[in-house]
Write an enzyme that holds these catalytic residues in place. Sequence first.
Site, PDB file in Angstrom:
ATOM      1  N   TYR A 160       0.810  -1.216   0.000  1.00 28.78           N
ATOM      2  CA  TYR A 160       0.000   0.000   0.000  1.00 28.78           C
ATOM      3  C   TYR A 160       0.851   1.277   0.000  1.00 28.78           C
ATOM      4  CZ  TYR A 160      -4.222  -2.682   1.215  1.00 28.78           C
ATOM      5  OH  TYR A 160      -5.269  -3.547   1.223  1.00 28.78           O
ATOM      6  N   LYS A 226       2.787 -13.436   6.583  1.00 31.30           N
ATOM      7  CA  LYS A 226       2.887 -14.509   5.576  1.00 31.30           C
ATOM      8  C   LYS A 226       4.362 -14.826   5.356  1.00 31.30           C
ATOM      9  CE  LYS A 226       0.513 -16.424   2.996  1.00 31.30           C
ATOM     10  NZ  LYS A 226       0.007 -17.814   3.083  1.00 31.30           N
ATOM     11  N   ASP A 280      -3.138 -16.717   6.813  1.00 36.89           N
ATOM     12  CA  ASP A 280      -4.304 -17.535   6.425  1.00 36.89           C
ATOM     13  C   ASP A 280      -4.800 -18.362   7.610  1.00 36.89           C
ATOM     14  OD1 ASP A 280      -1.777 -18.554   5.996  1.00 36.89           O
ATOM     15  OD2 ASP A 280      -2.387 -19.968   4.458  1.00 36.89           O
ATOM     16  N   ASP A 304      -5.597  -4.955   6.717  1.00 41.45           N
ATOM     17  CA  ASP A 304      -6.789  -4.451   6.042  1.00 41.45           C
ATOM     18  C   ASP A 304      -7.845  -5.556   5.992  1.00 41.45           C
ATOM     19  OD1 ASP A 304      -8.493  -2.922   4.588  1.00 41.45           O
ATOM     20  OD2 ASP A 304      -7.305  -2.857   2.758  1.00 41.45           O
TER      21      ASP A 304
END
Length: 415
Positions: A160, A226, A280, A304
């Site tokens: 972002y 991640k 996840d 987000d």
Amino acid sequence: MPVFNGIPIPAEGKPVRVEDGRPIVPDNPIIPFIEGDGTGPDIWRASQRVFDAAIAKAYKGERRIVWYEIFAGEKAHKKFGEWLPKGTLDAIHHFIIAIKGPLTTPVGGGIRSLNVTLRQVLDLYACVRPVRYFPGVPAPVRNPEKLDVVIFRENTEDVYAGIEFQEGSDRANKLIQFLSDFGYEVNPDSGIGIKPISITGTRNLVRRALRYAIERNRKVVTLVHKGNIMKYTEGAFRDWGYQLAKEEFREQIVTEEEVNKEHGGRRPEGKILVNDRIADAMFQQVLLRPDEYSILATPNLNGDYISDACAAQVGGLGMAPGANIGDNAAVFEATHGTAPKYADLDVINPSSVILSGVMMFEYMGWDDAAKLIIDGIVRTIDQKRVTYDLERLMVGASKVKTSEFGDAIIENMKS
Ligand code: NAP
């Protein structure tokens, strides 16, 4: 005395100061507010009344907020011909704490989102989103009350950061060539985005999450990443997060690895558990074992997604508050948009801004006022006196206007 946007500063208030990233708040702070576009004015009117009533009730005249209007969005554009006047940014910088309603994002003309600009210019590096359940709100899971988390999302970096190049552009082509020189084959018809994650950004964010956990007596801080796939960005976020926790908070924290190796799998009393989860898996964990989590600290993109997923889980997307916080300023805000079709109808749910105000009071150390508002909202929803968005989902509820919802909260504040 400085003047912002040509509007004199009220003489009866004093500015908040900041020391070591913490606000020092006088009893009569000047707090700038942006009422917002679309439904913003309806929401702000109700919210301000709730805030003032809570302060009056909690502090019996010893404290009050001196509100000072600043301008952004359509109102600023109409008044000054600018979407985000410099005076508005300067005022937030000067007064440290501000609160805002939703703003229209101007479409076209190369104008960036006002919210993104505010965050970047004021270096509001932490987006803080508390998610809790209000009894009576319809939710899609069986035990929504088990989720009570505060998400600390890094706000300035990651994909972002705005470093993106259009497919076919000179810069994209150059980067593709550059990567090819490094031995990486990227499809030539690719757009390219860059994902920077820094030691500085990570440490600032994780420090703030840990400080919050200590101050608010939260027991677990989870680094969500991640890192299994993106080792030098997300994996580094995890490693730098643990490093910061051990360097700056050694006495207060224990890591999951230490708990397993040295404490028989049980968190020692009085210590904050710092653990990490792959993003996840975290989405599964908030659904399956929500009560094992408390503070989630995460890079921008994961944050987000997980913020909205958590808010939806408790049925409260329209009620979720937020704050963007840096070392020298904090802006508290609604997380929804301007909902323009309901503008000036006095029907919209003002809870998101009201709960942002609760966060603001907690940030200021005005916990008694914050608690009164929470009590007022809990009782009002329990009485099923709710705005249209909740009324249409609840059985036997009565629909009230924005202003009436504010009145009901005030009536339901019990000291
Ligand atoms: P939106 O304004 O959030 O509205 C979408 C729908 O969400 C509304 O039609 C309404 O649903 C529901 N909703 C939103 N706020 C609500 C509230 N307070 N109470 C009850 N229901 C609420 O999203 P949008 O239409 O995509 O965006 C409109 C403008 O807002 C755009 O210019 C966008 O850029 C801007 N925006 C600003 C912010 C911000 O300033 N933080 C954030 C997001 C979007 P129903 O119609 O089903 O009742």
